[in-house]
Scaffold this motif. Structure first.
Motif, PDB file in Angstrom:
ATOM      1  N   GLU A   1       0.816  -1.214   0.000  1.00  0.00           N
ATOM      2  CA  GLU A   1       0.000   0.000   0.000  1.00  0.00           C
ATOM      3  C   GLU A   1       0.852   1.268   0.000  1.00  0.00           C
ATOM      4  O   GLU A   1       0.364   2.352  -0.347  1.00  0.00           O
ATOM      5  CB  GLU A   1      -0.945  -0.001   1.209  1.00  0.00           C
ATOM      6  N   GLU A   2       2.119   1.135   0.379  1.00  0.00           N
ATOM      7  CA  GLU A   2       3.017   2.287   0.419  1.00  0.00           C
ATOM      8  C   GLU A   2       3.583   2.638  -0.953  1.00  0.00           C
ATOM      9  O   GLU A   2       4.152   3.714  -1.139  1.00  0.00           O
ATOM     10  CB  GLU A   2       4.173   2.020   1.379  1.00  0.00           C
ATOM     11  N   ILE A   3       3.428   1.752  -1.926  1.00  0.00           N
ATOM     12  CA  ILE A   3       4.049   1.967  -3.227  1.00  0.00           C
ATOM     13  C   ILE A   3       3.269   3.013  -4.022  1.00  0.00           C
ATOM     14  O   ILE A   3       2.061   2.887  -4.232  1.00  0.00           O
ATOM     15  CB  ILE A   3       4.108   0.651  -4.035  1.00  0.00           C
ATOM     16  N   ASP A   4       3.968   4.045  -4.482  1.00  0.00           N
ATOM     17  CA  ASP A   4       3.385   5.053  -5.369  1.00  0.00           C
ATOM     18  C   ASP A   4       3.745   4.667  -6.798  1.00  0.00           C
ATOM     19  O   ASP A   4       4.820   5.003  -7.297  1.00  0.00           O
ATOM     20  CB  ASP A   4       3.929   6.439  -5.020  1.00  0.00           C
ATOM     21  N   PHE A   5       2.869   3.937  -7.441  1.00  0.00           N
ATOM     22  CA  PHE A   5       3.166   3.449  -8.781  1.00  0.00           C
ATOM     23  C   PHE A   5       3.315   4.593  -9.780  1.00  0.00           C
ATOM     24  O   PHE A   5       4.050   4.476 -10.763  1.00  0.00           O
ATOM     25  CB  PHE A   5       2.080   2.475  -9.244  1.00  0.00           C
ATOM     26  N   ASP A   6       2.638   5.720  -9.542  1.00  0.00           N
ATOM     27  CA  ASP A   6       2.759   6.854 -10.453  1.00  0.00           C
ATOM     28  C   ASP A   6       4.181   7.406 -10.470  1.00  0.00           C
ATOM     29  O   ASP A   6       4.616   7.976 -11.479  1.00  0.00           O
ATOM     30  CB  ASP A   6       1.791   7.973 -10.042  1.00  0.00           C
ATOM     31  N   ALA A   7       4.900   7.240  -9.361  1.00  0.00           N
ATOM     32  CA  ALA A   7       6.255   7.779  -9.268  1.00  0.00           C
ATOM     33  C   ALA A   7       7.305   6.848  -9.867  1.00  0.00           C
ATOM     34  O   ALA A   7       8.474   7.244 -10.019  1.00  0.00           O
ATOM     35  CB  ALA A   7       6.603   8.070  -7.804  1.00  0.00           C
ATOM     36  N   LEU A   8       6.924   5.624 -10.207  1.00  0.00           N
ATOM     37  CA  LEU A   8       7.870   4.667 -10.760  1.00  0.00           C
ATOM     38  C   LEU A   8       7.978   4.841 -12.276  1.00  0.00           C
ATOM     39  O   LEU A   8       7.044   5.323 -12.925  1.00  0.00           O
ATOM     40  CB  LEU A   8       7.422   3.234 -10.437  1.00  0.00           C
ATOM     41  N   PRO A   9       9.113   4.439 -12.860  1.00  0.00           N
ATOM     42  CA  PRO A   9       9.258   4.526 -14.318  1.00  0.00           C
ATOM     43  C   PRO A   9       8.325   3.553 -15.028  1.00  0.00           C
ATOM     44  O   PRO A   9       7.632   2.748 -14.391  1.00  0.00           O
ATOM     45  CB  PRO A   9      10.733   4.174 -14.546  1.00  0.00           C
ATOM     46  N   ASP A  10       8.319   3.612 -16.350  1.00  0.00           N
ATOM     47  CA  ASP A  10       7.418   2.765 -17.123  1.00  0.00           C
ATOM     48  C   ASP A  10       7.746   1.282 -16.975  1.00  0.00           C
ATOM     49  O   ASP A  10       6.863   0.429 -17.090  1.00  0.00           O
ATOM     50  CB  ASP A  10       7.468   3.150 -18.599  1.00  0.00           C
ATOM     51  N   SER A  11       9.016   0.954 -16.737  1.00  0.00           N
ATOM     52  CA  SER A  11       9.445  -0.436 -16.578  1.00  0.00           C
ATOM     53  C   SER A  11      10.222  -0.576 -15.278  1.00  0.00           C
ATOM     54  O   SER A  11      11.025   0.295 -14.937  1.00  0.00           O
ATOM     55  CB  SER A  11      10.336  -0.867 -17.757  1.00  0.00           C
ATOM     56  N   PHE A  12       9.991  -1.696 -14.571  1.00  0.00           N
ATOM     57  CA  PHE A  12      10.676  -1.929 -13.297  1.00  0.00           C
ATOM     58  C   PHE A  12      10.433  -3.369 -12.877  1.00  0.00           C
ATOM     59  O   PHE A  12       9.661  -4.102 -13.507  1.00  0.00           O
ATOM     60  CB  PHE A  12      10.186  -0.968 -12.205  1.00  0.00           C
ATOM     61  N   VAL A  13      11.096  -3.791 -11.786  1.00  0.00           N
ATOM     62  CA  VAL A  13      10.938  -5.146 -11.261  1.00  0.00           C
ATOM     63  C   VAL A  13      10.672  -5.053  -9.760  1.00  0.00           C
ATOM     64  O   VAL A  13      11.428  -4.396  -9.026  1.00  0.00           O
ATOM     65  CB  VAL A  13      12.195  -6.011 -11.504  1.00  0.00           C
ATOM     66  N   LEU A  14       9.609  -5.693  -9.309  1.00  0.00           N
ATOM     67  CA  LEU A  14       9.275  -5.767  -7.883  1.00  0.00           C
ATOM     68  C   LEU A  14       9.659  -7.143  -7.356  1.00  0.00           C
ATOM     69  O   LEU A  14       9.432  -8.155  -8.020  1.00  0.00           O
ATOM     70  CB  LEU A  14       7.782  -5.536  -7.665  1.00  0.00           C
ATOM     71  N   LYS A  15      10.244  -7.171  -6.151  1.00  0.00           N
ATOM     72  CA  LYS A  15      10.660  -8.430  -5.546  1.00  0.00           C
ATOM     73  C   LYS A  15      10.296  -8.443  -4.073  1.00  0.00           C
ATOM     74  O   LYS A  15      10.439  -7.434  -3.391  1.00  0.00           O
ATOM     75  CB  LYS A  15      12.178  -8.618  -5.660  1.00  0.00           C
ATOM     76  N   ALA A  16       9.841  -9.602  -3.591  1.00  0.00           N
ATOM     77  CA  ALA A  16       9.727  -9.808  -2.151  1.00  0.00           C
ATOM     78  C   ALA A  16      11.114 -10.186  -1.641  1.00  0.00           C
ATOM     79  O   ALA A  16      11.805 -11.020  -2.242  1.00  0.00           O
ATOM     80  CB  ALA A  16       8.725 -10.919  -1.837  1.00  0.00           C
ATOM     81  N   THR A  17      11.541  -9.566  -0.552  1.00  0.00           N
ATOM     82  CA  THR A  17      12.926  -9.710  -0.098  1.00  0.00           C
ATOM     83  C   THR A  17      13.216 -11.038   0.573  1.00  0.00           C
ATOM     84  O   THR A  17      14.375 -11.409   0.730  1.00  0.00           O
ATOM     85  CB  THR A  17      13.274  -8.595   0.906  1.00  0.00           C
ATOM     86  N   HIS A  18      12.195 -11.792   0.972  1.00  0.00           N
ATOM     87  CA  HIS A  18      12.388 -12.913   1.890  1.00  0.00           C
ATOM     88  C   HIS A  18      12.108 -14.275   1.274  1.00  0.00           C
ATOM     89  O   HIS A  18      11.836 -15.240   1.991  1.00  0.00           O
ATOM     90  CB  HIS A  18      11.485 -12.724   3.104  1.00  0.00           C
ATOM     91  N   GLY A  19      12.186 -14.361  -0.051  1.00  0.00           N
ATOM     92  CA  GLY A  19      11.883 -15.640  -0.675  1.00  0.00           C
ATOM     93  C   GLY A  19      12.605 -15.803  -1.991  1.00  0.00           C
ATOM     94  O   GLY A  19      13.507 -15.034  -2.342  1.00  0.00           O
ATOM     95  N   SER A  20      12.203 -16.810  -2.735  1.00  0.00           N
ATOM     96  CA  SER A  20      12.821 -17.126  -4.017  1.00  0.00           C
ATOM     97  C   SER A  20      11.749 -17.179  -5.091  1.00  0.00           C
ATOM     98  O   SER A  20      10.727 -17.852  -4.918  1.00  0.00           O
ATOM     99  CB  SER A  20      13.543 -18.485  -3.929  1.00  0.00           C
ATOM    100  N   GLY A  21      11.971 -16.455  -6.177  1.00  0.00           N
ATOM    101  CA  GLY A  21      11.022 -16.467  -7.285  1.00  0.00           C
ATOM    102  C   GLY A  21       9.814 -15.580  -7.090  1.00  0.00           C
ATOM    103  O   GLY A  21       8.907 -15.600  -7.937  1.00  0.00           O
TER     104      GLY A  21
END
Length: 313
Positions: free
Chosen positions: A108-128
């Motif tokens: 809920e804290e993510i401001d998607f409008d402030a992110l560039p057109d392309s990016f990668v989101l990752k959960a820090t505590h797992g694999s894949g």
């Protein structure tokens, strides 16, 4: 995994999902004194034989041993997709890090409008647990937030294989710059190290028809074996331009760990650190021919036991 002899691979997708969820929930409620027995049972169901935790000889059995007896807080910190950045920065330098665009405790804290057109989101505590966004305008933001929220509530260690070092990670979300190499995707170069000595490397190319892997010796000649996990073998892949640099960095980052897989990308002539993995493929990968599992097992020297809290010796 199987139920009454029915392999997961031939079960319908919905049945597989149900079974994996049931295993996960069961494992979350286990006393740690049961982890050893359940790890052997899980391995037997998936591979057709129990892993040898008393006198492990093969590389994959030793990886499973390491889950129970070398899952340290340090490994958890370095498996953490955010915390590992400081270690890489201090050990080999800032230039190997993929640019970071943000880190959050909640989707809920993510401001998607402030992110560039392309990016990668990752959960820090797992694999894949990654979401690759090539065009933000096509992203289902609400669905993305739900997916991330679900990951934050899950424990990688309880998915089946008891990769217990993940219990020391801090569940968060990171956003990194989107990278693409000359292949049109993003090829992984993965270096398997034993106490900092590179044993072999393999590439992973992911496409619409699944993943393809190829295995190489450190000098980038094709290995006389393949190291495989649920993917097809690729044709020969040219050596990365920065191969010598990757080898040197992998040796520095892998030093001090019985077994560590160090991953890189190569984009526009630069080598980028991907991640460090201490229990490659959850200890389920295999060699073809199988004799190389024992050959590399002989090279992998196990440390003294440091049992995860409550785990049986």
């Amino acid at each position: 995994m199987s139920v009454k002899g029915v392999a997961v691979a031939v079960m319908p997708g919905s049945a597989q999902t149900w079974l994996k969820e049931a295993v996960y929930r069961r494992n979350c409620g286990l006393d740690p004194s049961r982890y050893r027995a359940e790890l052997k049972r899980w391995h037997c169901l998936l591979k057709g034989h129990a892993c040898d935790l008393d006198h492990p000889r093969s590389m994959t059995d030793k990886i499973n041993w390491l889950k129970l007896y070398d899952s340290t807080p340090l490994k958890g910190r370095l498996a953490d997709k955010y915390l590992v950045r400081e270690w890489v920065r201090a050990t080999v330098g800032e230039d190997y890090l993929v640019p970071l665009l943000g880190v959050w405790d909640s989707p809920e804290e993510i401001d998607f409008d402030a992110l560039p057109d392309s990016f990668v989101l990752k959960a820090t505590h797992g694999s894949g647990w990654n979401i690759v966004v090539r065009d933000k305008h096509e992203l289902d933001v609400a669905g993305c937030r739900r997916r991330l929220e679900g990951w934050l509530k899950r424990r990688q260690a309880m998915k089946g294989g008891f990769e217990l070092h993940y219990e020391f990670c801090e569940p968060r979300i990171v956003c990194e710059q989107y990278l693409q190499d000359a292949s049109g995707g993003l090829r992984d170069y993965k270096f398997m190290t034993f106490d900092g000595v590179v044993q072999f490397a393999f590439t992973v190319d992911r496409g619409p028809d699944g993943a393809r892997r190829g295995t190489y010796l450190p000098d980038w000649t094709r290995a006389p074996f393949e190291y495989i996990c649920e993917s097809r073998c690729s044709g020969d892949v040219p050596a990365p331009e920065r191969l010598d640099e990757m080898l040197a960095v992998a040796e520095r980052l892998g030093k001090g760990f019985a077994c560590a897989r160090i991953d890189f990308y190569e984009v526009d002539g630069r080598a980028y650190f991907g991640e460090v993995t201490f229990t490659d493929a959850d200890g389920l990968a295999y060699f073809r021919p199988a004799c190389y599992n024992l050959e590399f097992g002989d090279r992998l020297v196990l440390p003294s036991k440091k049992p995860f809290k409550g785990v049986m010796l």
